[in-house]
Design a protein around this motif. Structure first.
Motif, PDB file in Angstrom:
ATOM      1  N   PRO A 108       0.695  -0.490  -0.139  1.00  0.00           N
ATOM      2  CA  PRO A 108       0.033  -0.146   0.229  1.00  0.00           C
ATOM      3  C   PRO A 108       0.955   0.969  -0.154  1.00  0.00           C
ATOM      4  O   PRO A 108       2.067   1.487   0.403  1.00  0.00           O
ATOM      5  CB  PRO A 108      -0.198   0.350   1.452  1.00  0.00           C
ATOM      6  CG  PRO A 108       0.277  -1.338   2.717  1.00  0.00           C
ATOM      7  CD  PRO A 108       0.612  -2.081   1.645  1.00  0.00           C
ATOM      8  N   VAL A 109       1.024   2.874  -0.867  1.00  0.00           N
ATOM      9  CA  VAL A 109       0.922   3.536  -1.077  1.00  0.00           C
ATOM     10  C   VAL A 109      -0.238   4.669  -0.966  1.00  0.00           C
ATOM     11  O   VAL A 109      -0.928   4.465  -1.710  1.00  0.00           O
ATOM     12  CB  VAL A 109       2.178   3.382  -2.935  1.00  0.00           C
ATOM     13  CG1 VAL A 109       2.787   5.042  -2.395  1.00  0.00           C
ATOM     14  CG2 VAL A 109       2.836   1.999  -3.307  1.00  0.00           C
ATOM     15  N   THR A 110       0.606   5.642  -0.236  1.00  0.00           N
ATOM     16  CA  THR A 110      -0.162   7.033  -0.331  1.00  0.00           C
ATOM     17  C   THR A 110       1.102   8.001  -0.503  1.00  0.00           C
ATOM     18  O   THR A 110       1.658   8.108  -0.979  1.00  0.00           O
ATOM     19  CB  THR A 110      -0.570   6.743   2.250  1.00  0.00           C
ATOM     20  OG1 THR A 110      -1.606   7.930   1.294  1.00  0.00           O
ATOM     21  CG2 THR A 110       0.632   7.550   2.450  1.00  0.00           C
ATOM     22  N   THR A 111       0.285   9.374  -0.464  1.00  0.00           N
ATOM     23  CA  THR A 111       0.542  10.638  -0.991  1.00  0.00           C
ATOM     24  C   THR A 111       0.851  11.347   0.350  1.00  0.00           C
ATOM     25  O   THR A 111      -0.821  11.304   1.065  1.00  0.00           O
ATOM     26  CB  THR A 111       0.465  10.933  -1.812  1.00  0.00           C
ATOM     27  OG1 THR A 111      -1.399  11.204  -1.663  1.00  0.00           O
ATOM     28  CG2 THR A 111       0.527  10.515  -3.106  1.00  0.00           C
ATOM     29  N   PRO A 112       1.326  12.625   0.467  1.00  0.00           N
ATOM     30  CA  PRO A 112       1.338  13.661   1.141  1.00  0.00           C
ATOM     31  C   PRO A 112      -0.200  14.192   1.517  1.00  0.00           C
ATOM     32  O   PRO A 112      -0.805  14.411   2.364  1.00  0.00           O
ATOM     33  CB  PRO A 112       2.392  14.834   1.611  1.00  0.00           C
ATOM     34  CG  PRO A 112       2.854  13.863   0.587  1.00  0.00           C
ATOM     35  CD  PRO A 112       2.610  13.224  -0.014  1.00  0.00           C
ATOM     36  N   SER A 113      -0.312  14.428   0.568  1.00  0.00           N
ATOM     37  CA  SER A 113      -2.220  15.141   0.206  1.00  0.00           C
ATOM     38  C   SER A 113      -3.113  14.078   0.675  1.00  0.00           C
ATOM     39  O   SER A 113      -4.048  14.911   1.032  1.00  0.00           O
ATOM     40  CB  SER A 113      -2.520  15.528  -1.541  1.00  0.00           C
ATOM     41  OG  SER A 113      -2.146  14.479  -2.217  1.00  0.00           O
TER      42      SER A 113
END
Length: 139
Positions: A108-113
């Motif tokens: 699982p990958v996420t972004t700061p936004s």
């Protein structure tokens, strides 16, 4: 109130954790390779379970080797077993490794936004800092 815990392995990598009611944020800076990847997996295992959410902030990693990918896989398995919802915010080096070692995107990958835990710490009630501000030109 957030609590923080830190671990440093020579100058190669530094792991820092903070947790509050919204989840656990683990920040990793430096280089992750065969010399310290097991320590990262152990560190994450130690702080996992303090909350049902965890974000692994890898944006500070300048280098990650295949042992680092193996550690990320072990973290994924451990979080799944502990029923902890987790994701990582990758640096460019981590993104390159994931394209090669995880082409199907199973980790699982996420972004700061997309992840509030990745916002910088600020005093309660304080507004986020803005980098640019539009100002009306006088007439």
């Amino acid at each position: 109130m957030s609590v923080a815990q830190s671990w440093q392995h020579s100058r190669a990598a530094q792991f820092t954790a903070r947790w509050d009611s919204s989840g656990t944020l683990i920040t990793v800076d430096g280089e992750l390779d065969a010399a310290n990847a097991d320590q990262l997996a152990a560190y994450v295992r130690q702080v996992t379970g303090r909350s049902p959410r965890m974000i692994l902030d890898l944006r500070g990693l300048k280098f990650i080797g295949t042992a680092g990918f193996s550690a990320l896989h072990r973290i994924n398995v451990g979080c799944s077993g502990a029923q902890v919802d987790w994701a990582m915010a990758p640096s460019p080096a981590v993104s390159r490794l994931l394209r090669i070692c995880d082409p199907d995107g199973t980790l699982p990958v996420t972004t700061p936004s997309a992840e509030p835990l990745l916002e910088p710490l600020r005093a309660e009630g304080e507004q986020p800092l803005s980098l640019l501000q539009l100002v009306a030109q006088p007439r």
